[in-house]
Design an enzyme around this catalytic site. Sequence first.
Site, PDB file in Angstrom:
ATOM      1  N   GLY A 277      69.565 196.242  20.325  1.00 21.02           N
ATOM      2  CA  GLY A 277      70.189 196.372  21.625  1.00 21.02           C
ATOM      3  C   GLY A 277      71.705 196.304  21.518  1.00 21.02           C
ATOM      4  CG  LEU A 278      73.881 193.230  21.800  1.00 19.27           C
ATOM      5  CD1 LEU A 278      74.431 192.359  20.681  1.00 19.27           C
ATOM      6  CD2 LEU A 278      74.292 192.679  23.147  1.00 19.27           C
ATOM      7  CB  CYS A 279      73.710 200.237  21.808  1.00 17.88           C
ATOM      8  SG  CYS A 279      71.915 200.282  22.002  1.00 17.88           S
ATOM      9  N   GLY A 280      74.682 199.402  25.280  1.00 17.47           N
ATOM     10  CA  GLY A 280      74.747 200.015  26.599  1.00 17.47           C
ATOM     11  C   GLY A 280      73.402 200.572  27.036  1.00 17.47           C
TER      12      GLY A 280
ATOM     13  CB  ALA B  54      75.902 203.678  22.672  1.00 15.29           C
TER      14      ALA B  54
END
Length: 370
Positions: free
Chosen positions: A143-146, A324
């Site tokens: 995660g942590l990619c918008g 991203a």
Amino acid sequence: MKFFCVAGLLASAAAFQAQPAAFTTYSPAVGGATSNVFSESSSPAHRNRRATIVMDGKANAIRDRITSVKNTKKITMAMKLVAAAKVRRAQDAVLATRPFSETLQSVFGGLIARMGGEALDLPLLTQREVSKVTLVVITGDRGLCGGYNSFMIKKAEARFNELKDQGVACDMVLIGKKGITYFQRRGYPIRKTFETGQNPDSKQALAISEELLNTYLSGESDAVELLYTKFISLIASSPSARTLIPFSASEITQQGDEVFQLTSSGGDFEVERTELEVAEPQDFPNDMIFEQDPIQIINSILPLYLNGQILRTLQESVASELAARMQSMQSASDNAGDLAKRLSTEYNRARQAAVTQEILEIVSGASALE
């Protein structure tokens, strides 16, 4: 209770009038002399003296939060730089596969031109009635990619429902942990799953292409569609869908390609995209004798071409995910900086309020004694 509070305040005021220096911290003056806080002296000791301020719990909590926000900003900036380094690695991987891909495309185009309509009878080039479709969905592992993963999942769900409404059966081949977890929990029909990580290679692409070829040639599926995220820029990516199998001879010989390059200037990252020229079909003379039948050559080239296309989309999806993440971490760093500024302002106000409160208490106590 009120009497004791007033008595305590009056006692403090009396002590302040008797010994005001006891209520301040000061540095010794030159020569070892000391000066009172109310002295009109302009000595260095007077200028360096600082009043002792008793901060309340709120101000201390704000100060701790400022420290936490600044530490978080350091982490997000480090994650942005790590993502930038990985984008460069993905870029180099794409460039390294270009010579083989261009040569393969040129040879294939030449064979198609040499054989004419005869090549269209090949199984991988034949369009047949579609009753079942296999969707290949590429998502990220982290995660942590918008909105990278959520956009791709929504695209896959929309396509699945669209085919279902048309009466076409559908199953999925999932690539990436996020997509695997999401669709497994919701009971979607899943044919197979793959995890390629952030450094996809030709072996992983080969395993995926073999699974798709076996599915199509065995008649278990009439078409294979690929859903991936097309890399556009560091701040934009586009969920894209394309038919992977059966092949279109015209698309193979005419569709162009793009190569991205990540550059940095003044601490900022930029992307330069270069549209490559279409590989011209290789000219095979009419009197050229092939050691193998051209049909067999094309049958051998098509799996290689499929493998190359899958590898390219995997690399492009990884680049989109990393871009991203870079943008997401940059936004997080900017937000952390803004939050730290607001908290600093709030902390200074709380500190000023504490100073003002102490002054008011002292003045009120002194006035009460008059």
